[in-house]
Every structure is written in C-alpha cells, then in structure tokens.
Motif scaffolding. Structure first.
Motif, PDB file in Angstrom:
ATOM      1  N   GLY A 131       1.331  -1.344  -0.218  1.00 55.25           N
ATOM      2  CA  GLY A 131      -0.228   0.034  -0.236  1.00 55.25           C
ATOM      3  C   GLY A 131       0.983   1.009  -0.248  1.00 55.25           C
ATOM      4  O   GLY A 131       1.771   1.399   0.704  1.00 55.25           O
ATOM      5  N   CYS A 132       0.551   2.294  -0.335  1.00 56.54           N
ATOM      6  CA  CYS A 132       1.545   3.755  -1.425  1.00 56.54           C
ATOM      7  C   CYS A 132       0.604   4.276   0.076  1.00 56.54           C
ATOM      8  O   CYS A 132      -0.594   4.651  -0.090  1.00 56.54           O
ATOM      9  CB  CYS A 132       1.109   3.374  -2.673  1.00 56.54           C
ATOM     10  N   ASP A 133       1.269   5.324   0.563  1.00 59.67           N
ATOM     11  CA  ASP A 133       1.010   6.246   1.660  1.00 59.67           C
ATOM     12  C   ASP A 133       0.907   7.492   1.095  1.00 59.67           C
ATOM     13  O   ASP A 133       0.977   8.446   2.079  1.00 59.67           O
ATOM     14  CB  ASP A 133       1.640   5.883   2.532  1.00 59.67           C
ATOM     15  N   THR A 134       1.561   7.334   0.083  1.00 59.41           N
ATOM     16  CA  THR A 134       1.119   8.826  -0.469  1.00 59.41           C
ATOM     17  C   THR A 134       0.556   8.509  -2.070  1.00 59.41           C
ATOM     18  O   THR A 134       0.513   7.402  -2.662  1.00 59.41           O
ATOM     19  CB  THR A 134       2.897   8.621  -1.479  1.00 59.41           C
ATOM     20  N   PRO A 135       0.298   9.984  -2.948  1.00 62.39           N
ATOM     21  CA  PRO A 135      -0.161   9.487  -4.894  1.00 62.39           C
ATOM     22  C   PRO A 135       0.919   8.857  -5.190  1.00 62.39           C
ATOM     23  O   PRO A 135       2.117   8.992  -5.095  1.00 62.39           O
ATOM     24  CB  PRO A 135      -0.477  11.416  -4.587  1.00 62.39           C
ATOM     25  N   LEU A 136       0.056   8.341  -6.310  1.00 65.07           N
ATOM     26  CA  LEU A 136       0.551   7.413  -7.085  1.00 65.07           C
ATOM     27  C   LEU A 136       1.359   8.617  -8.042  1.00 65.07           C
ATOM     28  O   LEU A 136       0.818   9.578  -9.151  1.00 65.07           O
ATOM     29  CB  LEU A 136       0.275   6.816  -7.659  1.00 65.07           C
ATOM     30  N   ASN A 137       2.426   8.366  -8.696  1.00 67.76           N
ATOM     31  CA  ASN A 137       3.176   9.317  -9.293  1.00 67.76           C
ATOM     32  C   ASN A 137       3.173   8.684 -11.034  1.00 67.76           C
ATOM     33  O   ASN A 137       3.995   8.033 -11.123  1.00 67.76           O
ATOM     34  CB  ASN A 137       5.172   9.881  -8.904  1.00 67.76           C
ATOM     35  N   VAL A 138       2.683   9.143 -11.952  1.00 72.86           N
ATOM     36  CA  VAL A 138       2.552   8.274 -13.435  1.00 72.86           C
ATOM     37  C   VAL A 138       3.700   9.243 -14.793  1.00 72.86           C
ATOM     38  O   VAL A 138       2.925  10.511 -14.174  1.00 72.86           O
ATOM     39  CB  VAL A 138       1.601   7.777 -13.369  1.00 72.86           C
ATOM     40  N   SER A 139       4.505   8.526 -15.115  1.00 69.46           N
ATOM     41  CA  SER A 139       4.994   9.642 -15.987  1.00 69.46           C
ATOM     42  C   SER A 139       4.804   8.805 -17.444  1.00 69.46           C
ATOM     43  O   SER A 139       4.818   7.135 -17.021  1.00 69.46           O
ATOM     44  CB  SER A 139       6.546   9.582 -15.430  1.00 69.46           C
ATOM     45  N   CYS A 161       3.407   4.114 -19.607  1.00 70.63           N
ATOM     46  CA  CYS A 161       3.655   4.539 -18.297  1.00 70.63           C
ATOM     47  C   CYS A 161       4.436   4.044 -17.551  1.00 70.63           C
ATOM     48  O   CYS A 161       4.505   2.854 -16.603  1.00 70.63           O
ATOM     49  CB  CYS A 161       1.932   4.499 -18.148  1.00 70.63           C
ATOM     50  N   ARG A 162       5.552   5.053 -16.534  1.00 69.21           N
ATOM     51  CA  ARG A 162       6.118   4.169 -15.260  1.00 69.21           C
ATOM     52  C   ARG A 162       5.090   4.719 -13.604  1.00 69.21           C
ATOM     53  O   ARG A 162       4.914   6.325 -13.817  1.00 69.21           O
ATOM     54  CB  ARG A 162       6.935   5.173 -14.763  1.00 69.21           C
ATOM     55  N   VAL A 163       4.364   3.902 -13.145  1.00 73.07           N
ATOM     56  CA  VAL A 163       4.193   4.471 -11.979  1.00 73.07           C
ATOM     57  C   VAL A 163       4.869   3.658 -11.225  1.00 73.07           C
ATOM     58  O   VAL A 163       4.725   3.010 -10.908  1.00 73.07           O
ATOM     59  CB  VAL A 163       2.268   3.477 -11.984  1.00 73.07           C
ATOM     60  N   ARG A 164       5.054   4.772 -10.103  1.00 71.64           N
ATOM     61  CA  ARG A 164       6.063   4.875  -8.788  1.00 71.64           C
ATOM     62  C   ARG A 164       4.827   5.512  -7.777  1.00 71.64           C
ATOM     63  O   ARG A 164       4.548   6.323  -7.963  1.00 71.64           O
ATOM     64  CB  ARG A 164       6.599   6.087  -8.652  1.00 71.64           C
ATOM     65  N   CYS A 165       5.696   4.482  -6.108  1.00 64.91           N
ATOM     66  CA  CYS A 165       5.054   4.600  -5.291  1.00 64.91           C
ATOM     67  C   CYS A 165       7.072   5.162  -4.403  1.00 64.91           C
ATOM     68  O   CYS A 165       7.497   4.826  -4.483  1.00 64.91           O
ATOM     69  CB  CYS A 165       5.182   4.011  -4.383  1.00 64.91           C
ATOM     70  N   GLU A 166       6.046   6.605  -3.719  1.00 64.91           N
ATOM     71  CA  GLU A 166       7.172   7.389  -3.364  1.00 64.91           C
ATOM     72  C   GLU A 166       7.304   7.176  -1.820  1.00 64.91           C
ATOM     73  O   GLU A 166       8.064   8.298  -1.254  1.00 64.91           O
ATOM     74  CB  GLU A 166       7.644   8.592  -3.672  1.00 64.91           C
ATOM     75  N   GLY A 167       6.484   6.687  -1.436  1.00 67.98           N
ATOM     76  CA  GLY A 167       5.833   7.098   0.226  1.00 67.98           C
ATOM     77  C   GLY A 167       7.097   6.048   0.749  1.00 67.98           C
ATOM     78  O   GLY A 167       8.319   5.428   0.328  1.00 67.98           O
TER      79      GLY A 167
END
Length: 255
Positions: free
Chosen positions: A87-95, A108-114
């Motif tokens: 689970g990601c505790d920050t909004p997902l980052n998509v590029s 697309c690259r979907v990242r969790c930066e949490g």
C-alpha cells in the motif's frame, strides 16, 4: 481452649466495564476502516485507474499544444490480477516512459514514493483519430493526382508509421512515386512534384525587378515541377540561367 484460626482472602474488586455507548460505534468503525486502508495492498485496478487518468490529461494537453483536431481513445492493458504491491501512503506518481508523445503504443511508469517505494511499468494504447487523405480509386505510379482521386477519411494516425496528410492542398501539382490502392492513406513519401515542364520544352522566361518585367523565349534543359528550380537557355542570347517553374511553359528568373 481450642483456638480456631480463620483465614479470609479478600479478592480485589474490579470496576465494572461500562458498555460502549452506541454513539461511539461510528467513530470506532471509521477508525477500523482507516487502519485497514492504510495497510491495504495496491491492486491492479489502482494502477490502471491512475494510468488512465494520467493519459487522459497528457493526450488532451498534447492535442491543445500541437493544435491538432481529432478524437482519441485510451485503453490500458490488463494486468495480472495476482499482482500485489505494498500500500502506498503517498499519491501514485505516473509519467510517460515511451514514446516521446502519448500516441500509439505507450508505456507509463507508475511509482510509489512513500515509505514502501516500488515502480511498475504499465502498457497502454492511445488511438488518435484524424481526417487524412485516402485514395478514392486505384492509382498508378507516375500518375498526376487529380482533385477527385483523394478524399478525407478518419483514420487512427498512431498506426500510420509512414506518415499522412490532412489537407487537399498538399497533393496539388504532385504525382505518385508508387501505386496505391483504394482507401489507402497517402503519405508525403508517396509523391513528388509533377513535371509541368520537360527537358526540351519551349518556355517563356520572365524576369522581374521592381515594377519592370521582361520576357524572352527559352528552352528547358531539365524537367521541373511547379516551384522547382531548373536550367533554361535564353534562345536569343544562348545564355544559360536557373529559374523557378511558375506554371506550364513558364519560368521566372531573378534579375
């Protein structure tokens, strides 16, 4: 005298547990939901939703920036339903990973930066439909293109790897370098300027300087289409010059 000893144990007294009041139940339930969602896994549906939202914004901005008129469709590929990410505790980052523009097959690259970071690549398809030129009938190689030979029709330009044209003026005065079939999309690589002057043709050479215009007879020494530069000989002076083809039998030179 018999002494009778009596022992007694005093049990500790515990306060009676008060029942939970009904008005607190919603708060407890909400707390339970928050705790469970904080530790919930990121599901494939979450990745697909984030990717769709990102692509919708990216495509809209690209069309506005490029002043492209057309409609688009976005389809994110299915992901393995067994995929489970923390689970990601920050909004997902998509590029956008590839290509440079959000059209056609994209990744697309979907990242969790949490606190539990991870990265996933999600493939998708962006279909961009535009009005492009297609042939109305079979056309042979070297055939000059006539007004009725082409029409505008909607096509997914993301699939047109050889290019395409969107305006009838782009084929004016041109001929085909290869044969094309009915409904085939025309590309700039399929055509060149049609010759309106051929080598040996008698032409009129015109020269302009300010308000002065001079015309003289000449002979074309090479083929040329409208707007192209060709070599011509002034049949009076025998001087050879280069001029621009401005129409059938007409060449303009700079004075």
């Amino acid at each position: 005298m018999n002494l009778k000893t009596t022992f007694s144990w005093l049990l500790p007294s515990f306060p009676k547990r008060k029942p939970v009041r009904l008005q607190y139940l919603p708060l407890l339930c909400a707390l339970e939901v928050c705790l469970s969602s904080a530790f919930a896994a990121t599901l494939p549906s979450d990745l697909i939703g984030a990717t769709e939202h990102f692509l919708e914004q990216s495509v809209t901005e690209y069309l506005q920036r490029s002043e492209i008129h057309g409609r688009h469709e976005i389809q994110v590929n299915s992901l393995d339903p067994r995929l489970r990410l923390a689970g990601c505790d920050t909004p997902l980052n998509v590029s956008l990973e590839s290509p440079a523009q959000p059209v056609g097959r994209v990744t697309c690259r979907v990242r969790c930066e949490g606190s539990s970071p991870w990265t996933v690549f999600v493939p998708a398809q962006v279909r961009l439909y535009r009005q492009v030129l297609v042939a109305t009938r079979p056309l042979s190689r070297n055939a000059p293109i006539q007004p009725g030979d082409v029409i505008l029709a909607e096509r997914d330009v993301g699939q047109l790897t050889q290019g395409y044209m969107t305006n009838l003026s782009q084929v004016a005065g041109k001929k085909l370098t290869r044969s094309v079939q009915t409904d085939q999309v025309l590309a700039t690589t399929h055509m060149v300027m049609a010759e309106v002057i051929r080598k040996g043709d008698q032409v009129v050479i015109s020269a302009r300087s300010g308000g002065i215009s001079v015309k003289m007879p000449g002979e074309a020494l090479s083929d040329g289409g409208a707007g192209e530069q060709i070599r011509v000989r002034n049949t009076r002076s025998q001087r050879i010059v280069r001029g621009r083809v401005i129409g059938p039998g007409a060449v303009e030179v700079q004075m």
